[in-house]
Scaffold this motif. Structure first.
Motif, PDB file in Angstrom:
ATOM      1  N   TRP A  62       2.210  -2.459 -16.856  1.00 37.38           N
ATOM      2  CA  TRP A  62       0.957  -1.948 -16.586  1.00 37.38           C
ATOM      3  C   TRP A  62      -0.132  -2.247 -17.502  1.00 37.38           C
ATOM      4  CZ3 TRP A  62      -0.215  -0.157 -11.549  1.00 37.38           C
ATOM      5  CH2 TRP A  62      -1.361   0.512 -11.536  1.00 37.38           C
ATOM      6  N   ARG A  63      -1.008  -2.966 -16.978  1.00 36.63           N
ATOM      7  CA  ARG A  63      -2.421  -3.015 -17.906  1.00 36.63           C
ATOM      8  C   ARG A  63      -1.852  -3.834 -18.928  1.00 36.63           C
ATOM      9  NH1 ARG A  63      -6.728  -1.606 -15.222  1.00 36.63           N
ATOM     10  NH2 ARG A  63      -6.889   0.270 -13.871  1.00 36.63           N
ATOM     11  N   GLU A  64      -0.857  -4.368 -19.066  1.00 35.00           N
ATOM     12  CA  GLU A  64      -0.343  -5.183 -20.323  1.00 35.00           C
ATOM     13  C   GLU A  64       0.058  -4.149 -21.557  1.00 35.00           C
ATOM     14  OE1 GLU A  64      -2.089  -8.984 -20.928  1.00 35.00           O
ATOM     15  OE2 GLU A  64      -2.078  -9.252 -18.800  1.00 35.00           O
ATOM     16  N   CYS A  65       0.008  -2.949 -21.388  1.00 36.03           N
ATOM     17  CA  CYS A  65       0.205  -2.140 -22.404  1.00 36.03           C
ATOM     18  C   CYS A  65       0.885  -0.700 -22.289  1.00 36.03           C
ATOM     19  CB  CYS A  65      -1.047  -1.754 -23.323  1.00 36.03           C
ATOM     20  SG  CYS A  65      -2.450  -0.788 -22.512  1.00 36.03           S
ATOM     21  N   PHE A  66       1.295  -0.514 -20.841  1.00 40.22           N
ATOM     22  CA  PHE A  66       2.156   0.635 -20.581  1.00 40.22           C
ATOM     23  C   PHE A  66       3.279   0.291 -19.738  1.00 40.22           C
ATOM     24  CE2 PHE A  66      -2.272   2.552 -20.938  1.00 40.22           C
ATOM     25  CZ  PHE A  66      -1.802   3.717 -21.665  1.00 40.22           C
ATOM     26  N   GLU A  67       4.228   1.128 -19.646  1.00 41.01           N
ATOM     27  CA  GLU A  67       5.488   0.962 -19.154  1.00 41.01           C
ATOM     28  C   GLU A  67       5.530   2.387 -18.502  1.00 41.01           C
ATOM     29  OE1 GLU A  67       9.072   1.317 -22.342  1.00 41.01           O
ATOM     30  OE2 GLU A  67       8.716  -0.604 -21.474  1.00 41.01           O
ATOM     31  N   ARG A 122       4.662   4.932 -21.339  1.00 38.54           N
ATOM     32  CA  ARG A 122       4.937   4.912 -22.711  1.00 38.54           C
ATOM     33  C   ARG A 122       4.073   3.463 -23.173  1.00 38.54           C
ATOM     34  NH1 ARG A 122      10.401   4.352 -22.873  1.00 38.54           N
ATOM     35  NH2 ARG A 122      10.753   6.411 -23.781  1.00 38.54           N
ATOM     36  N   VAL A 123       3.373   3.599 -24.272  1.00 39.20           N
ATOM     37  CA  VAL A 123       2.763   2.546 -24.797  1.00 39.20           C
ATOM     38  C   VAL A 123       3.478   1.299 -25.344  1.00 39.20           C
ATOM     39  CG1 VAL A 123       1.019   1.707 -26.535  1.00 39.20           C
ATOM     40  CG2 VAL A 123       0.706   3.969 -25.501  1.00 39.20           C
ATOM     41  N   ARG A 124       3.477   0.300 -24.727  1.00 36.79           N
ATOM     42  CA  ARG A 124       4.198  -0.891 -25.113  1.00 36.79           C
ATOM     43  C   ARG A 124       3.480  -2.189 -24.995  1.00 36.79           C
ATOM     44  NH1 ARG A 124       7.602  -3.756 -21.362  1.00 36.79           N
ATOM     45  NH2 ARG A 124       8.468  -5.520 -22.585  1.00 36.79           N
ATOM     46  N   GLN A 125       3.295  -2.986 -25.894  1.00 34.47           N
ATOM     47  CA  GLN A 125       2.720  -3.961 -25.980  1.00 34.47           C
ATOM     48  C   GLN A 125       3.238  -5.146 -25.065  1.00 34.47           C
ATOM     49  OE1 GLN A 125      -0.164  -5.198 -27.173  1.00 34.47           O
ATOM     50  NE2 GLN A 125      -0.824  -3.460 -28.401  1.00 34.47           N
ATOM     51  N   GLY A 126       2.296  -5.564 -24.074  1.00 37.01           N
ATOM     52  CA  GLY A 126       2.928  -6.429 -23.000  1.00 37.01           C
ATOM     53  C   GLY A 126       3.450  -5.792 -21.744  1.00 37.01           C
ATOM     54  N   CYS A 151      -9.832   2.508 -19.216  1.00 32.12           N
ATOM     55  CA  CYS A 151     -10.206   3.116 -20.486  1.00 32.12           C
ATOM     56  C   CYS A 151      -8.983   3.633 -21.303  1.00 32.12           C
ATOM     57  CB  CYS A 151     -11.152   4.399 -20.307  1.00 32.12           C
ATOM     58  SG  CYS A 151     -12.783   3.844 -19.649  1.00 32.12           S
ATOM     59  N   ASP A 152      -7.929   4.112 -20.449  1.00 33.61           N
ATOM     60  CA  ASP A 152      -6.532   4.669 -20.969  1.00 33.61           C
ATOM     61  C   ASP A 152      -6.210   3.181 -21.847  1.00 33.61           C
ATOM     62  OD1 ASP A 152      -6.946   6.921 -20.014  1.00 33.61           O
ATOM     63  OD2 ASP A 152      -5.553   6.492 -18.239  1.00 33.61           O
ATOM     64  N   ALA A 153      -6.021   2.021 -21.100  1.00 40.10           N
ATOM     65  CA  ALA A 153      -5.633   0.878 -21.817  1.00 40.10           C
ATOM     66  C   ALA A 153      -6.314   0.646 -23.282  1.00 40.10           C
ATOM     67  CB  ALA A 153      -5.502  -0.145 -20.779  1.00 40.10           C
TER      68      ALA A 153
END
Length: 81
Positions: free
Chosen positions: A59-64, A52-56, A28-30
């Motif tokens: 973590w779940r292809e949108c967080f680092e 941090r939100v980051r495309q790719g 849900c966060d993603a």
């Protein structure tokens, strides 16, 4: 959000807890992760982790993950007379 869209201060992040879960972004966060570079502080299982939100992202292809260092609170100042 309204003030930000109107040229006001930028939002730097969000925080929330997963009372019965871990301190990691959920599916849900993603799905709600918008704003490249936005920070998310998530608390769960007695831990706080910063993401941090980051495309790719890893973590779940949108967080680092972001290193988080918590220090003791500042010493209280002198009492007012």
């Amino acid at each position: 959000y309204r003030a930000m869209r109107g040229g006001g201060p930028m939002l730097i992040g969000h925080y929330h807890s997963h009372p019965t879960g871990v301190a990691e972004p959920s599916a849900c966060d993603a799905a709600a992760a918008t704003g490249e570079g936005t920070l998310w502080l998530i608390i769960g299982s007695g831990k706080a982790r910063l993401w941090r939100v980051r495309q790719g992202g890893a973590w779940r292809e949108c967080f680092e993950p972001v290193p988080l260092c918590v220090t003791a609170p500042c010493a209280p100042g002198p009492a007012s007379p």
